[in-house]
Scaffold this active site. Sequence first.
Site, PDB file in Angstrom:
ATOM      1  N   ASP A 108       0.118  -7.357  20.448  1.00 30.83           N
ATOM      2  CA  ASP A 108       0.638  -6.152  21.274  1.00 30.83           C
ATOM      3  C   ASP A 108       0.293  -6.248  22.712  1.00 30.83           C
ATOM      4  OD1 ASP A 108       2.208  -4.015  22.339  1.00 30.83           O
ATOM      5  OD2 ASP A 108       1.023  -2.421  21.493  1.00 30.83           O
TER       6      ASP A 108
ATOM      7  N   THR B 163      -3.202  -1.166  16.762  1.00 29.22           N
ATOM      8  CA  THR B 163      -4.335  -2.034  16.874  1.00 29.22           C
ATOM      9  C   THR B 163      -5.467  -1.667  15.546  1.00 29.22           C
ATOM     10  OG1 THR B 163      -4.133  -1.557  19.223  1.00 29.22           O
ATOM     11  CG2 THR B 163      -6.221  -2.416  18.489  1.00 29.22           C
TER      12      THR B 163
ATOM     13  N   GLN C 246      -0.259   1.563  31.774  1.00 27.85           N
ATOM     14  CA  GLN C 246      -0.069   2.594  30.647  1.00 27.85           C
ATOM     15  C   GLN C 246      -0.778   3.567  30.964  1.00 27.85           C
ATOM     16  OE1 GLN C 246      -2.091   1.098  27.151  1.00 27.85           O
ATOM     17  NE2 GLN C 246      -1.599   2.620  26.005  1.00 27.85           N
TER      18      GLN C 246
ATOM     19  N   TYR D  45       0.154   3.488  15.325  1.00 23.25           N
ATOM     20  CA  TYR D  45      -1.005   3.810  15.926  1.00 23.25           C
ATOM     21  C   TYR D  45      -1.986   4.106  14.929  1.00 23.25           C
ATOM     22  CZ  TYR D  45      -3.902   5.737  19.870  1.00 23.25           C
ATOM     23  OH  TYR D  45      -4.940   6.273  20.757  1.00 23.25           O
TER      24      TYR D  45
ATOM     25  N   HIS E 202      -9.526   3.131  16.321  1.00 15.55           N
ATOM     26  CA  HIS E 202      -9.011   2.712  17.622  1.00 15.55           C
ATOM     27  C   HIS E 202      -8.430   3.889  18.115  1.00 15.55           C
ATOM     28  CE1 HIS E 202      -6.395   0.782  20.467  1.00 15.55           C
ATOM     29  NE2 HIS E 202      -5.266   1.558  20.186  1.00 15.55           N
TER      30      HIS E 202
ATOM     31  N   ARG F 268      -3.025  -1.985  30.679  1.00 15.71           N
ATOM     32  CA  ARG F 268      -3.649  -0.589  30.610  1.00 15.71           C
ATOM     33  C   ARG F 268      -3.724   0.212  31.859  1.00 15.71           C
ATOM     34  NH1 ARG F 268      -3.556  -0.266  25.081  1.00 15.71           N
ATOM     35  NH2 ARG F 268      -5.093  -1.909  24.375  1.00 15.71           N
TER      36      ARG F 268
ATOM     37  N   GLU G 215     -11.297  -1.426  24.199  1.00 13.24           N
ATOM     38  CA  GLU G 215     -12.561  -0.926  23.228  1.00 13.24           C
ATOM     39  C   GLU G 215     -13.584  -1.870  23.286  1.00 13.24           C
ATOM     40  OE1 GLU G 215     -10.868   0.490  19.464  1.00 13.24           O
ATOM     41  OE2 GLU G 215      -9.414  -0.674  20.306  1.00 13.24           O
TER      42      GLU G 215
ATOM     43  N   GLU H 276      -2.649  -6.885  15.716  1.00 12.06           N
ATOM     44  CA  GLU H 276      -2.070  -5.724  14.726  1.00 12.06           C
ATOM     45  C   GLU H 276      -1.465  -6.634  13.540  1.00 12.06           C
ATOM     46  OE1 GLU H 276       0.590  -2.855  16.286  1.00 12.06           O
ATOM     47  OE2 GLU H 276      -0.612  -2.741  18.417  1.00 12.06           O
TER      48      GLU H 276
ATOM     49  N   ARG I 283      -9.388  10.098  27.499  1.00 11.08           N
ATOM     50  CA  ARG I 283      -9.265  11.332  27.613  1.00 11.08           C
ATOM     51  C   ARG I 283     -10.441  11.871  27.640  1.00 11.08           C
ATOM     52  NH1 ARG I 283      -5.112  10.387  23.919  1.00 11.08           N
ATOM     53  NH2 ARG I 283      -6.531  11.280  22.433  1.00 11.08           N
TER      54      ARG I 283
ATOM     55  N   TYR J  78       2.001   6.822  30.729  1.00 15.87           N
ATOM     56  CA  TYR J  78       2.301   7.444  29.318  1.00 15.87           C
ATOM     57  C   TYR J  78       2.526   8.801  28.947  1.00 15.87           C
ATOM     58  CZ  TYR J  78      -2.381   9.061  27.997  1.00 15.87           C
ATOM     59  OH  TYR J  78      -3.373   9.821  27.951  1.00 15.87           O
TER      60      TYR J  78
ATOM     61  N   THR K 279       5.637  -9.049  23.290  1.00  8.62           N
ATOM     62  CA  THR K 279       4.964  -8.757  22.183  1.00  8.62           C
ATOM     63  C   THR K 279       4.980  -9.939  21.398  1.00  8.62           C
ATOM     64  OG1 THR K 279       5.715  -6.642  21.956  1.00  8.62           O
ATOM     65  CG2 THR K 279       4.605  -7.258  20.053  1.00  8.62           C
TER      66      THR K 279
ATOM     67  N   LYS L 246       3.798  -1.904  28.106  1.00  8.09           N
ATOM     68  CA  LYS L 246       3.961  -2.518  26.533  1.00  8.09           C
ATOM     69  C   LYS L 246       5.080  -3.578  26.421  1.00  8.09           C
ATOM     70  CE  LYS L 246       0.839  -0.084  24.225  1.00  8.09           C
ATOM     71  NZ  LYS L 246      -0.562  -0.708  23.450  1.00  8.09           N
TER      72      LYS L 246
ATOM     73  N   ASP M 113       6.144   0.351  16.850  1.00  4.27           N
ATOM     74  CA  ASP M 113       4.654   0.070  16.933  1.00  4.27           C
ATOM     75  C   ASP M 113       4.023   1.272  16.510  1.00  4.27           C
ATOM     76  OD1 ASP M 113       2.289  -1.332  17.109  1.00  4.27           O
ATOM     77  OD2 ASP M 113       2.271  -1.180  19.218  1.00  4.27           O
TER      78      ASP M 113
ATOM     79  N   GLU N 253      -3.701  -6.434  21.584  1.00  5.24           N
ATOM     80  CA  GLU N 253      -4.031  -5.422  20.525  1.00  5.24           C
ATOM     81  C   GLU N 253      -3.631  -6.295  19.331  1.00  5.24           C
ATOM     82  OE1 GLU N 253      -1.534  -1.733  21.154  1.00  5.24           O
ATOM     83  OE2 GLU N 253      -3.182  -1.027  22.361  1.00  5.24           O
TER      84      GLU N 253
END
Length: 405
Positions: free
Chosen positions: A224, A335, A231, A121, A126, A228, A349, A192, A135, A235, A248, A244, A119, A190
């Site tokens: 996906d 995503t 994660q 990114y 996104h 959260r 989001e 995708e 962050r 992560y 899927t 995750k 997968d 997600e």
Amino acid sequence: MTTCWVPGADGSPYGVQTLPYGAFRRGGGGERRLGVRIADFVLDLRGAEDADLILAGGALCEPTLNAFLALGRAQWTTVRRRIVELLTETEHRSTVEPLLIPLSEVDLVLPFAVGDYVDFYSSEQHASNVGQIFRPGQPLLTPNWRHLPIGYHGRAGTVVVSGTPIVRPSGQRRSSDGPVFGPSRRLDIEAEVGFVVGVPTALGDPVPTDRFADHVFGVTLVNDWSARDIQAWEYQPLGPFLGKSFATSVGPWVVPLEALDHAWVPAPAQDPPVLDYLRESSRRGLDLSIVVEWNGTRVSEPPFAGMYWTPAQQLAHLTVNGASLRAGDLYASGTVSGERRDQVGSFLELTWGGTEPIKLDDGSERTFLEDGDTVVITATAPGPAGTTIGFGEVTGTVVSTLPNR
Ligand code: CA
């Protein structure tokens, strides 16, 4: 445009311009068989090969697409041309019509045995949004993001076909008193696009960007599912893991690349320039229009054409170290999010980390998924002569436990 004798095919997103491959069972417990969708029917490919209407060395008599995937571009094209002949030339109607089964009479199953699952990114919007949410106060993108398509290896064995119930995962999440264990409270999607690998490679044999179409058979939709809270706690430093790997979902149909000749558009320019192995003679993205529905409310329309890293670059990157490919490998785009809030491919989001709930058509409010919620992701792309290519749908309903427990 070629006229098809199957009722409802001409003008449909599932006319002869599309012809996606899938697998089905008839009447609940029947055997797995391969098929191609035409209008609201599935053409029984095993029946067609058994009757010598299509010749594929027996690959179409298999229970999964994998043997057919391994055959390669020349045979994929030959079989597709033959299917078009069978469905457009009226002389074939009397022999082929008995092999058409209404979609309402079949259960669609996972079309291919998933080899390895990667997968990516690759949407700049996104990655920037997630950077701001996860962050805050730090640069939107990590320093490597514009230099390589970031990705991780996912769990192939938990890739499930559209319609499979999604059991809410439990795991560790952060709290002010330290980690706690329990069902995820921030279950998300997600939206995708997945690429299905056909022709395998040997260990040590990278696939350059210009060999993409020699190895990739086609495209399917992917959801996906992502927890959260799990994660966010797990992560760093090695990336996604249990947040995750619980499920899927993929669409039941794989749209072959041949159907997408009219859907390629120029991909965004890349700055700074990429290293040589990621360069492309012409940068191409696919103009898929995705729609995300949450309990029947259309909440987002992510545009796939604007992805920063193309599927050819993703394949080149994931094999550049010599990692080999197998027929049935799946890699997903990451995503898909556009510039606007109604173009994002995750609810993280859409509700900005759960701080801005959205209202559904039934008047209810949501931040993340609740038990019983259903998400449907669909997509279309431009086909030849003004036609539309349909990708079917990938759908899933969240449950607290398995129905029969
Ligand atoms: Ca993802």
